[in-house]
Scaffold this motif. Structure first.
Motif, PDB file in Angstrom:
ATOM      1  N   MET A  62       4.928   5.672   2.285  1.00 59.76           N
ATOM      2  CA  MET A  62       3.622   6.088   1.769  1.00 59.76           C
ATOM      3  C   MET A  62       3.708   6.313   0.258  1.00 59.76           C
ATOM      4  O   MET A  62       2.807   5.919  -0.496  1.00 59.76           O
ATOM      5  N   ASP A  65       3.730   3.145  -1.617  1.00 59.81           N
ATOM      6  CA  ASP A  65       2.381   2.580  -1.728  1.00 59.81           C
ATOM      7  C   ASP A  65       1.482   3.400  -2.649  1.00 59.81           C
ATOM      8  O   ASP A  65       0.354   2.995  -2.920  1.00 59.81           O
ATOM      9  N   GLY A  66       1.961   4.571  -3.053  1.00 60.93           N
ATOM     10  CA  GLY A  66       1.118   5.473  -3.839  1.00 60.93           C
ATOM     11  C   GLY A  66       1.892   6.161  -4.937  1.00 60.93           C
ATOM     12  O   GLY A  66       2.717   5.542  -5.614  1.00 60.93           O
ATOM     13  N   ARG A 246      -0.592   5.915   9.554  1.00 61.68           N
ATOM     14  CA  ARG A 246      -0.709   4.712   8.706  1.00 61.68           C
ATOM     15  C   ARG A 246      -0.762   3.433   9.554  1.00 61.68           C
ATOM     16  O   ARG A 246      -1.496   2.499   9.233  1.00 61.68           O
ATOM     17  N   SER A 311      -1.705   8.487  -1.633  1.00 57.15           N
ATOM     18  CA  SER A 311      -1.660   7.041  -1.393  1.00 57.15           C
ATOM     19  C   SER A 311      -3.053   6.506  -1.118  1.00 57.15           C
ATOM     20  O   SER A 311      -3.811   7.094  -0.348  1.00 57.15           O
ATOM     21  N   TRP A 312      -3.360   5.373  -1.743  1.00 52.83           N
ATOM     22  CA  TRP A 312      -4.585   4.623  -1.466  1.00 52.83           C
ATOM     23  C   TRP A 312      -4.307   3.171  -1.835  1.00 52.83           C
ATOM     24  O   TRP A 312      -4.628   2.717  -2.926  1.00 52.83           O
ATOM     25  N   PRO A 313      -3.673   2.420  -0.933  1.00 54.99           N
ATOM     26  CA  PRO A 313      -3.308   1.039  -1.234  1.00 54.99           C
ATOM     27  C   PRO A 313      -4.513   0.217  -1.674  1.00 54.99           C
ATOM     28  O   PRO A 313      -5.596   0.298  -1.097  1.00 54.99           O
ATOM     29  N   GLY A 318       1.125   1.613  -6.570  1.00 56.59           N
ATOM     30  CA  GLY A 318       2.168   2.367  -5.877  1.00 56.59           C
ATOM     31  C   GLY A 318       3.517   2.378  -6.560  1.00 56.59           C
ATOM     32  O   GLY A 318       3.770   1.689  -7.549  1.00 56.59           O
TER      33      GLY A 318
END
Length: 531
Positions: A62, A65-66, A246, A311-313, A318
């Protein structure tokens, strides 16, 4: 070949439908998930790269990705006020929730994130620990779907793990409580996949009682303190939950439409000695704060700087660290902005998205303030002033995040300026002032040990002394204070029982359950005296 008019019309309307569908998808407001861990020290994420005994691959993914927030804070070094601040987006000192055991009237009168988002058409839900009143009252604070469970006994829920609405009452799963929380989160996501949602996943871990099952304990063989093994196991259970959340978002096509926060509610309780006491009752929970100084119950970095990942893909780039200070109050302000609600100047946080995407490269906050009972603190840039009773400490966190070098005599003007700003802020609080109570013996001992370098006080074993029949020792208030060994204003069942070999465990358990009318697994002095 010429197309017939009917065929042209069909193609035209199909194109319109596709455009409308694309517009709907693009217009959907983002989901927000907040994962709030409990007594989880700064050290204990693999991505921190401090200890090698952890197993947190899903949280590490995570973070990849963030963003890892290297200066992520909460508003208090204790459970109840920290949660009250997070869920309202306001410093809890403004409405009188100073510490555990205080009246919750102020919190009950505030609007929560979920109450705000409900007005914007969001579905709202929670699972795990509440600690802000009876679980039956959680829906009154804007949570439509509730799966309250923070121990291995029936909790309270109005939906089941298949996502079905059920009659509000005891939940009946036999799952380990952390696994039940994760399953509830996944069920909620699946149920509300077609609408924007906010979900609060409040794992009661690695907070005591330490209760990890063999499934997780077996992941950590070898020599180590048993309390450390328990903490690692419970954190591993959280990590599995993050992985399930996730995975479910990805399966439902929602991962890139969902902003996720993972935040600890305060630092780990070390009790100075990190005593590896048998059993899973009160004391050190096995988590660590190193290299930060101090622990839960202090406004040092070890008490309020916590694991903090965002995280906010697809929206937030990230695999990076974010260095500017942020805190848990930013969650509400960010959620309100994403829900396209009007900005509320009464919120004490900021919308983090422009800062985390790089649109705004300035620090989100000019300064941060704290007050917790007898302690207060302010951070402005890299300077931090900490006040505890007559003691004052000034640190340059850019060079000394361990808070080892008190610079107050070297920079009196900086201390003076910060003290003035801190005092001004505390005048806005309820009640006003730098402190609400005198410094207790426990906190004096903590300051002596962590900040003054004095020897640790003698370890007090968790055993009960046989009391005489003197009337003063049978006073209910005295009994409560004697049993409340860590002096945090809340009495757990383990504290009440003490040594099970010398106590009537069934009778004490029955009495505890009768007095714990809100089923939050702790007794306040008011509840104790209500007998």
């Amino acid at each position: 070949m010429r197309l017939r008019p009917v065929a042209i019309c069909v193609i035209f309307f199909c194109l319109i439908s596709v455009v409308e569908l694309i517009s709907v998808v693009e217009a959907r407001r983002p989901n927000v998930i907040v994962i709030f861990t409990d007594d989880h020290g700064w050290t204990d994420l693999g991505v921190q790269d401090i200890r090698d005994d952890l197993k947190t691959p899903h949280i590490d993914a995570m973070a990849a990705d963030g963003l890892r927030m290297t200066n992520g804070y909460v508003t208090a070094p204790q459970c109840v006020p920290s949660r009250a601040g997070l869920l309202t987006g306001k410093s809890q000192n403004r409405f009188g929730v100073e510490s555990n055991g205080e009246s919750l009237t102020g919190f009950n009168n505030e609007s929560t994130i979920t109450e705000r988002l409900l007005k914007a058409g969001y579905a709202t839900g929670m699972t795990g620990k509440w600690h802000l009143g009876p679980p039956q009252e959680i829906p009154k604070h804007g949570f439509q779907d509730v799966y309250y469970k923070n121990a291995n006994r029936p909790g309270w829920a109005n939906f089941d793990l298949d996502g079905n609405r059920v009659r509000p009452g005891p939940e009946t799963s036999k799952l380990y409580h952390l696994d039940a929380n994760s399953a509830a989160a996944a069920a909620f996501i699946k149920t509300h996949r077609d609408e924007p949602f906010f979900f609060y996943c409040a794992y009661r871990a690695p907070h005591v009682p330490l209760d990890a099952p063999p499934k997780y304990l077996n992941r950590f063989p070898g020599e180590m303190p048993e309390r450390r093994r328990q903490a690692l196991a419970m954190i591993s259970a959280i990590d599995d939950g993050v992985g399930l959340i996730r995975k479910t978002l990805k399966q439902e096509g929602l991962l890139e439409q969902t902003l996720i926060f993972l935040i600890g509610d305060n630092g780990a309780p070390l009790k100075i000695h990190k005593h590896d006491a048998p059993g899973g009752g009160p004391g050190w929970d096995g988590s660590l704060n190193e290299p930060l100084n101090g622990e839960k119950g202090m406004l040092t970095e070890g008490g309020i700087r916590v694991p903090f990942v965002v995280s906010w893909p697809g929206t937030i780039a990230g695999g990076k660290d974010y260095q500017h200070p942020v805190w848990s109050l930013d969650v509400a302000a960010t959620a309100v902005a994403l829900a396209e609600l009007p900005a509320d100047p009464k919120l004490d946080g900021v919308n983090l998205i422009p800062y985390l995407t790089g649109e705004n490269e300035k620090p989100p906050h000019e300064r941060l303030h704290w007050r917790w009972v007898a302690q207060s603190a302010i951070r402005e840039g890299d300077w931090k002033l900490l006040i505890g009773g007559p003691r004052e400490y000034l640190y340059d966190l850019s060079k000394d995040k361990e808070e080892k070098q008190n610079l107050i005599t070297d920079h009196p003007e900086i201390a003076k300026q910060l003290r003035s700003k801190l005092k001004s802020w505390t005048q806005e609080l309820q009640p006003p002032g730098l402190a609400t109570k005198p410094v207790a013996e426990t906190w004096n001992n903590y300051f002596d040990f962590y900040l003054e370098g004095k020897p640790a006080p003698p370890l007090r074993p968790n055993t009960d002394k046989k009391s005489s029949s003197a009337p003063k020792q049978r006073d209910p208030k005295n009994i409560y204070q004697q049993r409340d060994r860590n002096q945090d204003g809340q009495l757990t069942l383990a504290e009440l029982i003490g040594d099970p070999k010398t106590r009537n465990v069934p009778a004490l358990t029955k009495r505890f359950r009768l007095l714990d009318k809100n089923n939050d697994d702790v007794l306040t002095l008011k509840e104790w005296l209500s007998n």
